[in-house]
Design a protein around this motif. Sequence first.
Motif, PDB file in Angstrom:
ATOM      1  N   SER A 152      37.955   6.078 -48.907  1.00 24.92           N
ATOM      2  CA  SER A 152      39.224   6.610 -48.431  1.00 24.92           C
ATOM      3  C   SER A 152      40.271   6.642 -49.533  1.00 24.92           C
ATOM      4  O   SER A 152      41.417   6.996 -49.290  1.00 24.92           O
ATOM      5  CB  SER A 152      39.752   5.766 -47.258  1.00 24.92           C
ATOM      6  OG  SER A 152      38.981   5.975 -46.099  1.00 24.92           O
ATOM      7  N   ALA A 153      39.910   6.272 -50.737  1.00 25.32           N
ATOM      8  CA  ALA A 153      40.840   6.258 -51.869  1.00 25.32           C
ATOM      9  C   ALA A 153      40.163   6.868 -53.085  1.00 25.32           C
ATOM     10  O   ALA A 153      38.956   7.065 -53.110  1.00 25.32           O
ATOM     11  CB  ALA A 153      41.291   4.831 -52.160  1.00 25.32           C
ATOM     12  N   GLY A 154      40.982   7.182 -54.109  1.00 33.98           N
ATOM     13  CA  GLY A 154      40.452   7.758 -55.331  1.00 33.98           C
ATOM     14  C   GLY A 154      40.308   9.262 -55.258  1.00 33.98           C
ATOM     15  O   GLY A 154      40.666   9.890 -54.263  1.00 33.98           O
ATOM     16  N   ALA A 155      39.798   9.847 -56.321  1.00 32.81           N
ATOM     17  CA  ALA A 155      39.664  11.298 -56.430  1.00 32.81           C
ATOM     18  C   ALA A 155      38.237  11.736 -56.139  1.00 32.81           C
ATOM     19  O   ALA A 155      37.284  10.979 -56.342  1.00 32.81           O
ATOM     20  CB  ALA A 155      40.069  11.764 -57.822  1.00 32.81           C
ATOM     21  N   PRO A 160      33.541   5.162 -55.820  1.00 33.85           N
ATOM     22  CA  PRO A 160      34.317   4.522 -54.760  1.00 33.85           C
ATOM     23  C   PRO A 160      35.322   3.533 -55.336  1.00 33.85           C
ATOM     24  O   PRO A 160      35.060   2.877 -56.352  1.00 33.85           O
ATOM     25  CB  PRO A 160      33.256   3.812 -53.925  1.00 33.85           C
ATOM     26  CG  PRO A 160      32.004   4.598 -54.171  1.00 33.85           C
ATOM     27  CD  PRO A 160      32.083   5.059 -55.592  1.00 33.85           C
ATOM     28  N   ALA A 161      36.464   3.414 -54.671  1.00 33.50           N
ATOM     29  CA  ALA A 161      37.570   2.619 -55.203  1.00 33.50           C
ATOM     30  C   ALA A 161      37.772   1.338 -54.397  1.00 33.50           C
ATOM     31  O   ALA A 161      38.241   1.390 -53.265  1.00 33.50           O
ATOM     32  CB  ALA A 161      38.853   3.447 -55.193  1.00 33.50           C
ATOM     33  N   PRO A 162      37.436   0.154 -54.956  1.00 32.74           N
ATOM     34  CA  PRO A 162      37.704  -1.094 -54.248  1.00 32.74           C
ATOM     35  C   PRO A 162      39.198  -1.425 -54.252  1.00 32.74           C
ATOM     36  O   PRO A 162      39.946  -0.948 -55.105  1.00 32.74           O
ATOM     37  CB  PRO A 162      36.922  -2.145 -55.051  1.00 32.74           C
ATOM     38  CG  PRO A 162      36.440  -1.489 -56.274  1.00 32.74           C
ATOM     39  CD  PRO A 162      36.758  -0.031 -56.219  1.00 32.74           C
ATOM     40  N   GLN A 222      35.867  11.974 -44.245  1.00 35.25           N
ATOM     41  CA  GLN A 222      36.623  11.450 -45.386  1.00 35.25           C
ATOM     42  C   GLN A 222      36.504  12.442 -46.543  1.00 35.25           C
ATOM     43  O   GLN A 222      35.480  12.491 -47.219  1.00 35.25           O
ATOM     44  CB  GLN A 222      36.075  10.093 -45.808  1.00 35.25           C
ATOM     45  CG  GLN A 222      36.317   8.974 -44.811  1.00 35.25           C
ATOM     46  CD  GLN A 222      35.449   7.776 -45.112  1.00 35.25           C
ATOM     47  OE1 GLN A 222      34.257   7.778 -44.839  1.00 35.25           O
ATOM     48  NE2 GLN A 222      36.032   6.734 -45.678  1.00 35.25           N
ATOM     49  N   THR A 223      37.550  13.211 -46.785  1.00 42.24           N
ATOM     50  CA  THR A 223      37.556  14.203 -47.861  1.00 42.24           C
ATOM     51  C   THR A 223      38.644  13.833 -48.850  1.00 42.24           C
ATOM     52  O   THR A 223      39.831  13.869 -48.525  1.00 42.24           O
ATOM     53  CB  THR A 223      37.809  15.616 -47.311  1.00 42.24           C
ATOM     54  OG1 THR A 223      36.810  15.914 -46.333  1.00 42.24           O
ATOM     55  CG2 THR A 223      37.751  16.646 -48.433  1.00 42.24           C
TER      56      THR A 223
END
Length: 396
Positions: A152-155, A160-162, A222-223
Motif C-alpha cells: 500500500s506504499a511506495g511506487a 514492497p515498503a516496510p 492495491q494500485t
Amino acid sequence: MSILKDIRVIDCSIAMAGPFAAQRLGDMGADVIKVEPTSGEWQRHAAAGGATGNQINVSFLSLNRNKRSLAIDLKAAEGKTVLIDLVRGADVFLQNYRPGVAERLGVDYATLSAINPRLIYISMSGYGEDGPYRSYPGQDLLLQGMSGAMLSAGAEGEPPAPAGQYLVDAITAYSAFEGALAALFHRERTGEGQLVQVNMLDAITTIQMQELSVFTVGGKPQTRSAERHAHSYIRAPYGVFSTRDGYITLAMASLRKLGEVLDDPFFADMDEEKDGWTQRDAIFARLKEHLPTRDSADWLAIFRAADIWAGPVYGYADLIDDPQIRHNGTFVEYDHPTEGRVKTPGFPIRFSRTPSTVTRGAPLVGEHSADVLREIGRSDDEIAQLVESGVVRQHG
C-alpha cells in the motif's frame, strides 16, 4: 487518584509488544511487577540501532517505565512458588511466551485461574494460540510482509515498503492493553476473571480497516502510482528481497546459517552484531544474487527448515485467503441494508467469557437517533421538534 490504582499486574513478557502493553497499564497507575530471569530480560542487553546505553539499553528503557523488577528463576521450584504467591493477589497476568511454553512452566491460564479465579490472563502470540502457523516466529517485519500493508506504499515497480517503526508490535500492544481494560471492567460487574488472547496477525490485519474494506467491499485493488507516496536500526539481513516469482521477508537471520543454506563462504566468518551493521549493503547485495534463483515458496521452505526467520509478502488477495486468517476468523461478514453482504476485518481480541459479536452493521445517518433520545428521557414531541429544527437527524 490514578485510574488503575491498587491494580496489580504481573508482567512476564519480553521484547516489545508485551512490555509495551504492561507499561501502558503502569502509566495509568497499576502496580506493574516485571518478572524476569535473574540475568535480566534479554532486551536489557540487546542494542537498538547500535545504541547500547550505559547500563540498560535504550529499547528496554523505552518499554519498561512505571514497573518494579522481580528477578527470579521460574524453572526452580522456589521461583515458581514466589510467582504463584504473587498470582494469588494479582489482577492481571500478562505473557507472550511461544505457544506451549506457559503450560511447560505451569503458568498457563487453567493453572493460574484455578488459584485466582478473579485473574485476568492476557496471552499474546504471533499468529494465534493454535492453527497452522502457531509455531512460526512472531517477528514484526515478518508480520508486516504478511499483512498486505507493504504493497500500500511506495511506487509501482519498486520493492514492497516496510514501515519505519515496529508497527505490528505497537498495534498488538495496544490490543492487549485494550483487552486488559475491558476484562477489568467485566470483572467489576461480575467478579469474574477471564482469558484474553491477542495475536499479531489479527492485530495488524484489523487495524487496516479502511484499506482492506476498500478491497473487500469496494473491489478496488492495491494500485501504486509512478511516484512514491509513502529500519535503519536493525542489523542485516532485515528487509524485503526479490525471488524468482515475487518477494519474501528476511529478519535478523543467522549469518552462519545463511552461509550454510546458500553454500556461500562469504558469510562464514562474519560476526552478526559487528558485520551485520557495518556490512549491511554487502549482505543485501549478496542476497540479491542468490534469492532470484528460486521461487518464494521454495525459499520459505528452505529457510524455515533451517530456523531462519523468513516470511511471505502478501497482497490483500493472498491475505484474506491465508489458512491462518481463515482459521482465526479474522474477517467478519454481515448483511447491510444498503451495501449488501459486507466482509471486513473483525475484532482481534479473544475473550473467553465475553466474546465479541457483530450485532449490527455500520448505521445509517441518524438511524438510532430517536431510540437514543428516548433512552435519555426525551418525549416523542421533543424528538420531533429537534428533528424539525435540524438539531437532530433521524433516518427514515
